[in-house]
Motif scaffolding. Structure first.
Motif, PDB file in Angstrom:
ATOM      1  N   PRO B  59       0.814  -1.288   0.100  1.00  0.00           N
ATOM      2  CA  PRO B  59       0.027  -0.124   0.107  1.00  0.00           C
ATOM      3  C   PRO B  59       0.648   1.147  -0.011  1.00  0.00           C
ATOM      4  O   PRO B  59       1.908   1.122   0.373  1.00  0.00           O
ATOM      5  N   CYS B  60       0.149   2.436  -0.696  1.00  0.00           N
ATOM      6  CA  CYS B  60       0.960   3.789  -0.558  1.00  0.00           C
ATOM      7  C   CYS B  60      -0.047   4.695  -0.708  1.00  0.00           C
ATOM      8  O   CYS B  60      -0.928   4.403  -1.684  1.00  0.00           O
ATOM      9  N   MET B  61      -0.125   5.722   0.239  1.00  0.00           N
ATOM     10  CA  MET B  61      -1.268   6.634   0.209  1.00  0.00           C
ATOM     11  C   MET B  61      -0.781   7.673  -1.260  1.00  0.00           C
ATOM     12  O   MET B  61       0.205   8.055  -1.405  1.00  0.00           O
ATOM     13  N   VAL B  62      -2.000   8.037  -1.806  1.00  0.00           N
ATOM     14  CA  VAL B  62      -1.966   8.934  -2.895  1.00  0.00           C
ATOM     15  C   VAL B  62      -2.832   9.739  -2.669  1.00  0.00           C
ATOM     16  O   VAL B  62      -4.115   9.672  -1.971  1.00  0.00           O
ATOM     17  N   ASN B  63      -2.928  11.050  -3.336  1.00  0.00           N
ATOM     18  CA  ASN B  63      -3.934  12.051  -3.361  1.00  0.00           C
ATOM     19  C   ASN B  63      -3.874  12.902  -4.715  1.00  0.00           C
ATOM     20  O   ASN B  63      -2.824  12.944  -5.442  1.00  0.00           O
ATOM     21  N   GLY B  64      -4.764  13.672  -4.544  1.00  0.00           N
ATOM     22  CA  GLY B  64      -4.982  14.580  -5.912  1.00  0.00           C
ATOM     23  C   GLY B  64      -5.815  15.653  -5.389  1.00  0.00           C
ATOM     24  O   GLY B  64      -6.953  15.574  -4.740  1.00  0.00           O
ATOM     25  N   ASN B  65      -5.506  16.707  -5.845  1.00  0.00           N
ATOM     26  CA  ASN B  65      -6.265  18.106  -5.306  1.00  0.00           C
ATOM     27  C   ASN B  65      -6.272  19.026  -6.340  1.00  0.00           C
ATOM     28  O   ASN B  65      -5.595  19.085  -7.260  1.00  0.00           O
ATOM     29  N   VAL B  66      -7.275  19.933  -6.609  1.00  0.00           N
ATOM     30  CA  VAL B  66      -7.585  20.928  -7.600  1.00  0.00           C
ATOM     31  C   VAL B  66      -8.352  22.069  -6.711  1.00  0.00           C
ATOM     32  O   VAL B  66      -9.037  21.723  -5.891  1.00  0.00           O
ATOM     33  N   VAL B  67      -7.886  23.314  -7.308  1.00  0.00           N
ATOM     34  CA  VAL B  67      -8.731  24.380  -6.954  1.00  0.00           C
ATOM     35  C   VAL B  67      -9.381  24.903  -8.045  1.00  0.00           C
ATOM     36  O   VAL B  67      -8.571  25.535  -8.997  1.00  0.00           O
ATOM     37  N   ILE B  68     -10.685  25.243  -8.094  1.00  0.00           N
ATOM     38  CA  ILE B  68     -11.217  25.736  -9.038  1.00  0.00           C
ATOM     39  C   ILE B  68     -12.193  26.917  -8.731  1.00  0.00           C
ATOM     40  O   ILE B  68     -12.735  27.049  -7.862  1.00  0.00           O
ATOM     41  N   SER B  69     -12.050  27.879  -9.688  1.00  0.00           N
ATOM     42  CA  SER B  69     -12.514  29.342  -9.466  1.00  0.00           C
ATOM     43  C   SER B  69     -13.987  29.398 -10.066  1.00  0.00           C
ATOM     44  O   SER B  69     -14.355  28.760 -11.018  1.00  0.00           O
ATOM     45  N   VAL B  70     -14.859  30.096  -9.384  1.00  0.00           N
ATOM     46  CA  VAL B  70     -16.089  30.233 -10.138  1.00  0.00           C
ATOM     47  C   VAL B  70     -15.758  31.333 -11.270  1.00  0.00           C
ATOM     48  O   VAL B  70     -14.841  32.172 -11.042  1.00  0.00           O
ATOM     49  N   ASP B  71     -16.554  31.896 -12.214  1.00  0.00           N
ATOM     50  CA  ASP B  71     -16.397  32.961 -12.870  1.00  0.00           C
ATOM     51  C   ASP B  71     -17.638  33.752 -12.550  1.00  0.00           C
ATOM     52  O   ASP B  71     -18.674  33.576 -11.931  1.00  0.00           O
ATOM     53  N   PHE B  72     -17.547  35.000 -13.092  1.00  0.00           N
ATOM     54  CA  PHE B  72     -18.457  36.397 -12.594  1.00  0.00           C
ATOM     55  C   PHE B  72     -19.796  35.755 -12.953  1.00  0.00           C
ATOM     56  O   PHE B  72     -20.918  36.222 -12.185  1.00  0.00           O
TER      57      PHE B  72
END
Lengths: 137, 152
Positions: B59-72
């Protein structure tokens, strides 16, 4: 399978994940096993050593905040924030590992992450888990 | 005259948000679908125990992240929707994109390690408030789990 540094080509879709800065928990770096499951296959827990944790609070500099507010008009990914949070998480896991190593553990199981925004532009990242001493059968 | 200018700027921002936001969303969905096709061989499960046949895996821990912005445009639509209540589909698609992208990045990390499955996958969502006070500026989604790497 061993992963040689530099064997992973930089991916257009994952620009922040460069070779060498790839995984926050790759065991080849420290020898510490990090998982979020409770039972590690093929191993036996010899001793539970209790809770370990690591946290960071980080903020972005104002220039990037301005870029982010421009992005708020057009939409899309805020790559600088993605990187910031990934780096903070790596740091939190590193601190947790150090704490675990200090009490003689060789694995941290049942790891969880928690994020909270404590002020505008700053967030706290917490990683916590159970430090254990395991042995392979 | 001044109020006319203000309305003009508002409409310009609204138009820019609609045009660029829609384009960015369409492009993002295309890249998500392509990534999902590419990484379909990495199983993602929410089970806490490895499936039978993978009990010997490392086993090995994995992760993924993302920051998404809204539009006007989405901000304004959501603000109007708040008055009458109901589904805010503008934010639904935003979170859908963020979750799928986070899973993809996690799967990519697992694939880089040579894993065949990710178990005990969990999500963590947090709001990143922009400088605009209480409005939703951006969301971060983190997906993490334990990758199972087949023994040599």
């Amino acid at each position: 399978m061993t992963i040689l540094p530099g064997s992973i080509p930089p991916d257009r879709h994952f620009p922040y994940r460069q070779p060498g800065n790839r995984s926050i928990s790759a065991p080849e770096k420290t020898g510490m096993l990090i998982t979020n499951i409770e039972v590690i296959p093929n191993t036996r827990v010899l001793k539970h050593l209790g809770l370990v944790q690591g946290s960071t609070v980080r903020a972005k500099h104002a220039g990037r905040d301005i870029m982010a507010s421009i992005k708020n008009i057009f939409g899309g990914e805020l790559v600088s924030y993605t990187e910031l949070l990934q780096e903070s998480r790596e740091e939190a896991v590193k601190r947790m590992k150090e704490q675990a190593a200090a009490i003689g553990a060789n694995a941290v199981i049942n790891v969880r992450f928690s994020t909270s925004a404590i002020a505008a532009g700053a967030s706290e990242i917490l990683a916590y888990g159970t430090a254990v001493l395991v042995e392979e059968h | 005259m001044e109020s006319l200018l203000q309305i003009g700027v508002f409409l310009l921002l609204l138009g820019a948000g609609y045009f660029f936001g829609r384009r960015a969303e369409a492009r993002h969905y295309r890249s998500i679908r392509a990534g999902e096709d590419r990484l379909r061989h990495i199983l993602v499960l929410t089970d806490r125990l490895p499936p039978p046949g993978m009990l010997q895996d490392r086993p090995c821990m994995v992760n993924g992240n993302v920051v998404i912005s809204v539009d006007f445009f989405k901000t304004i639509v959501a603000g109007l929707r708040n008055l009458v209540g109901g589904n805010i589909s503008a934010y639904e698609s935003l979170l859908d994109r963020a979750r799928r992208e986070a899973i993809l990045r996690m799967q990519q990390e697992a694939a880089d390690l040579g894993a065949r499955a990710v178990i005990n996958m969990k999500f963590e969502t947090s709001r990143i408030s922009g400088s605009a006070g209480s409005a939703v500026g951006a969301v971060e989604v983190l997906a993490y789990g334990t990758a199972l790497v087949a023994p040599r």
